[in-house]
Enzyme design. Structure first.
Site, PDB file in Angstrom:
ATOM      1  N   SER A  26       5.072  -6.701  -2.090  1.00 27.37           N
ATOM      2  CA  SER A  26       5.050  -7.343  -1.060  1.00 27.37           C
ATOM      3  C   SER A  26       4.883  -7.948  -0.368  1.00 27.37           C
ATOM      4  O   SER A  26       4.758  -8.781  -1.508  1.00 27.37           O
ATOM      5  CB  SER A  26       3.320  -6.177  -0.712  1.00 27.37           C
ATOM      6  OG  SER A  26       3.397  -6.622   0.786  1.00 27.37           O
ATOM      7  N   GLY A  27       6.212  -7.806   0.570  1.00 27.83           N
ATOM      8  CA  GLY A  27       6.454  -9.437   0.647  1.00 27.83           C
ATOM      9  C   GLY A  27       5.737 -10.414   0.936  1.00 27.83           C
ATOM     10  O   GLY A  27       5.792 -11.850   0.653  1.00 27.83           O
ATOM     11  N   HIS A  28       4.341 -10.125   2.024  1.00 27.70           N
ATOM     12  CA  HIS A  28       3.680 -11.610   2.488  1.00 27.70           C
ATOM     13  C   HIS A  28       3.175 -11.613   1.383  1.00 27.70           C
ATOM     14  O   HIS A  28       2.523 -12.984   1.489  1.00 27.70           O
ATOM     15  CB  HIS A  28       2.512 -10.524   3.893  1.00 27.70           C
ATOM     16  CG  HIS A  28       1.831 -10.117   3.155  1.00 27.70           C
ATOM     17  ND1 HIS A  28       0.265  -9.979   3.403  1.00 27.70           N
ATOM     18  CD2 HIS A  28       1.881  -8.387   3.052  1.00 27.70           C
ATOM     19  CE1 HIS A  28      -0.282  -9.496   2.393  1.00 27.70           C
ATOM     20  NE2 HIS A  28       0.073  -7.979   2.742  1.00 27.70           N
ATOM     21  N   THR A  47       0.734  -1.604  -0.066  1.00 29.28           N
ATOM     22  CA  THR A  47       0.090   0.193  -0.358  1.00 29.28           C
ATOM     23  C   THR A  47       0.644   1.633   0.261  1.00 29.28           C
ATOM     24  O   THR A  47       0.751   2.358  -0.831  1.00 29.28           O
ATOM     25  CB  THR A  47      -1.097   0.163   1.070  1.00 29.28           C
ATOM     26  OG1 THR A  47      -1.879  -1.347   0.921  1.00 29.28           O
ATOM     27  CG2 THR A  47      -1.614   1.026   0.774  1.00 29.28           C
ATOM     28  N   ASN A 107      -5.796  -8.874  -8.316  1.00 32.24           N
ATOM     29  CA  ASN A 107      -5.827 -10.050  -6.378  1.00 32.24           C
ATOM     30  C   ASN A 107      -6.832 -11.117  -6.885  1.00 32.24           C
ATOM     31  O   ASN A 107      -6.793 -12.056  -6.036  1.00 32.24           O
ATOM     32  CB  ASN A 107      -5.153  -9.020  -5.743  1.00 32.24           C
ATOM     33  CG  ASN A 107      -6.262  -8.066  -5.867  1.00 32.24           C
ATOM     34  OD1 ASN A 107      -5.816  -6.842  -6.536  1.00 32.24           O
ATOM     35  ND2 ASN A 107      -7.131  -7.314  -4.610  1.00 32.24           N
ATOM     36  N   GLN A 136       0.835  -8.630  -6.886  1.00 31.65           N
ATOM     37  CA  GLN A 136      -0.067 -10.153  -7.619  1.00 31.65           C
ATOM     38  C   GLN A 136       0.936 -10.739  -8.618  1.00 31.65           C
ATOM     39  O   GLN A 136       0.733 -11.593  -8.768  1.00 31.65           O
ATOM     40  CB  GLN A 136      -0.975 -10.332  -8.210  1.00 31.65           C
ATOM     41  CG  GLN A 136      -2.145  -9.982  -5.944  1.00 31.65           C
ATOM     42  CD  GLN A 136      -2.521 -10.998  -5.504  1.00 31.65           C
ATOM     43  OE1 GLN A 136      -2.077 -11.468  -5.633  1.00 31.65           O
ATOM     44  NE2 GLN A 136      -2.553 -10.403  -4.234  1.00 31.65           N
ATOM     45  N   CYS A 185      -9.933  -7.287   1.784  1.00 27.90           N
ATOM     46  CA  CYS A 185     -10.293  -5.678   2.275  1.00 27.90           C
ATOM     47  C   CYS A 185     -11.369  -5.278   1.834  1.00 27.90           C
ATOM     48  O   CYS A 185     -11.870  -4.713   2.549  1.00 27.90           O
ATOM     49  CB  CYS A 185      -9.296  -4.854   1.074  1.00 27.90           C
ATOM     50  SG  CYS A 185      -7.717  -5.865   1.007  1.00 27.90           S
TER      51      CYS A 185
HETATM   52  C1  LIG Z   1      -2.388  -6.785  -1.161  1.00 29.50           C
HETATM   53  C2  LIG Z   1      -2.240  -6.230  -2.398  1.00 29.50           C
HETATM   54  C3  LIG Z   1      -1.594  -4.758  -2.060  1.00 29.50           C
HETATM   55  C4  LIG Z   1      -1.445  -4.373  -0.479  1.00 29.50           C
HETATM   56  O1  LIG Z   1      -0.145  -4.857  -0.365  1.00 29.50           O
HETATM   57  P1  LIG Z   1       0.095  -4.672   1.215  1.00 29.50           P
HETATM   58  O2  LIG Z   1       1.586  -5.375   1.437  1.00 29.50           O
HETATM   59  O3  LIG Z   1      -0.631  -5.518   2.336  1.00 29.50           O
HETATM   60  O4  LIG Z   1      -0.295  -3.104   1.737  1.00 29.50           O
HETATM   61  C5  LIG Z   1      -1.498  -4.034  -3.140  1.00 29.50           C
HETATM   62  N1  LIG Z   1      -2.048  -4.487  -4.402  1.00 29.50           N
HETATM   63  C6  LIG Z   1      -2.775  -6.049  -4.108  1.00 29.50           C
HETATM   64  C7  LIG Z   1      -2.158  -6.233  -5.817  1.00 29.50           C
HETATM   65  C8  LIG Z   1      -2.167  -6.725  -3.658  1.00 29.50           C
HETATM   66  O5  LIG Z   1      -3.021  -8.207  -3.686  1.00 29.50           O
END
Ligand SMILES: *Cc1c(COP(=O)(O)O)cnc(C)c1O
Length: 393
Positions: A201-203, A74, A152, A180, A327
């Site tokens: 994003s790492g997670h 984000t 996503n 993604q 979300c």
């Molecule tokens: C999960 C996601 C985000 C946000 O990432 P966070 O690290 O959770 O803030 C942004 N864009 C997409 C397409 C995502 O799937």
């Protein structure tokens, strides 16, 4: 207790790889120095951060100086759009799509309230953009085009090379949310030379939560969002989240190594799941382009039932999936992505997203195939919108 646990919600978040945990732990326990410190406590950490930056750069075929560590996907998305607007203050227009993640979509909605003109591009029934519309939407006043690499919710992949080329022709910055696609689709920023900025994003690829990346191409004008110290060359001040940076570096290395597995074994599992569910459950349809899709994602609608009810019953059986994006669930509105695609009301409400990872097995797929059909049958029996009843609205 459920017979089995199947985690099929990897687009929401992923399991942290054991090798990632092993590599980050010493940077919490022993090597707790501030990398900016002159003494050896700082130095040993600084060295490891350099390695992490190199590993991330290598995954993207980029240069280490083009990698900025942030707190999440984000933040990276917000930073990219903010930087473009501040770098071209005379321009007041933004182009994005109706199907972006809230990290882009809601930021752009906020900007439109602050007086910016924002074009939210539509998608067709398969979730794809009309390239003529893309071309027509970008003009001299457009500061930035921010369009995601893959969605996503559906996994639909946008042709970012083509979009980026148009943006560059018209003199706009091009940012893409590639959260993604990391580890699922190759990202080569030498080839994708029309991409100015890219968020990860790492997670979403087996690192912990709370660590993100913003790629900024060398030579791109940049204005920071946070103002403070000299960290990340002033582009993202704040003492580095050292252990998590080490983690995302390791995760990037592993992502590059497992890319082939994602595109073959994981894709074959997704395809089998899709085929078997369509064969066993009547009135089911897949949402999203059949080919232009990430290899791990299946978004499937079951007519005349509620996605939330399906998820609860799957959860009782030990299967973790999602309806729409994490979300947006919790509200009864169908997902903004499926609405933008024009998925009929009775199908949009009954949508379920299965998103796999390298940790899933063929047994997981067998188990979903066994458990889901009777769930849909039971729910349809008690549904007020049953197939033989009138469709609401
Ligand atoms: C999960 C996601 C985000 C946000 O990432 P966070 O690290 O959770 O803030 C942004 N864009 C997409 C397409 C995502 O799937």
């Amino acid at each position: 207790m459920a017979k089995r646990q199947v985690y099929a919600d990897n687009n929401a978040t992923t399991q942290v790889d054991e090798q990632v945990i092993a590599e980050m732990i010493p940077y919490l326990r022993e090597f707790y120095g501030n990398p900016s410190s002159m003494h050896y406590f700082g130095g040993q950490v600084e060295k490891k951060l350099t390695e992490a930056r190199e590993r991330v750069a290598s995954m993207l075929n980029a240069e280490p100086t083009e990698i900025i560590f942030t707190s999440c996907g984000t933040e990276s998305d917000n930073m990219a759009i903010h930087s473009a607007l501040m770098s071209a203050p005379e321009k007041r227009h933004i182009v994005t799509t109706k199907v972006e993640h809230p990290a882009v979509l809601n930021y752009c909605k906020q900007l439109s309230k602050r007086g910016y003109g924002v074009t939210f591009l539509s998608v067709d029934r398969q979730g794809m953009l009309d390239m003529n519309e893309v071309r027509d939407s970008i003009h001299d006043d457009t500061a930035v085009v921010s369009i995601m690499h893959a969605n996503n919710e559906t996994g639909v992949i946008f042709p970012i090379a083509e979009i980026g080329r148009i943006a560059k022709e018209k003199g706009a910055f091009f940012h893409t949310d590639a959260v993604q696609t990391a580890g699922k689709v190759p990202i080569d920023l030498q080839k994708l030379d029309m991409v100015d900025m890219l968020a990860l994003s790492g997670h979403k690829f087996h690192a912990p939560k709370g660590i993100g990346i913003l790629y900024i191409r060398r030579g791109t004008k940049f204005r920071p969002l946070l103002i403070g110290g000299h960290q990340e060359r002033g582009r993202r001040p704040g003492t580095e989240n050292t252990a998590s940076i080490v983690a995302i570096g390791k995760a990037a290395e592993l992502a590059a190594l497992s890319l082939n597995d994602e595109q073959t074994r994981v894709k074959a599992m997704r395809d089998r799941l899709e085929k078997e569910l369509l064969a066993r459950i009547p009135d089911a349809l897949v949402n999203g382009h059949p080919m232009q899709r990430t290899p791990n994602t299946l978004n499937i609608s079951f007519q005349y039932v509620e996605g939330e009810a399906i998820l609860l019953m799957l959860s009782e059986a030990g299967i973790a999936a999602s309806s729409g994006s994490a979300c947006t669930s919790g509200s009864l509105e169908p997902s903004h992505v499926l609405r933008a695609m024009g998925v009929p009301f009775t199908a949009a409400h009954g949508s379920v997203r299965f998103s796999l990872s390298r940790y899933n097995t063929e047994e997981d797929i067998d188990y979903i195939i066994e458990q889901l059909p009777p769930v849909i049958t039971r729910l349809r029996e008690i549904s007020p919108f049953g197939a033989d009843k009138e469709t609401p609205h």
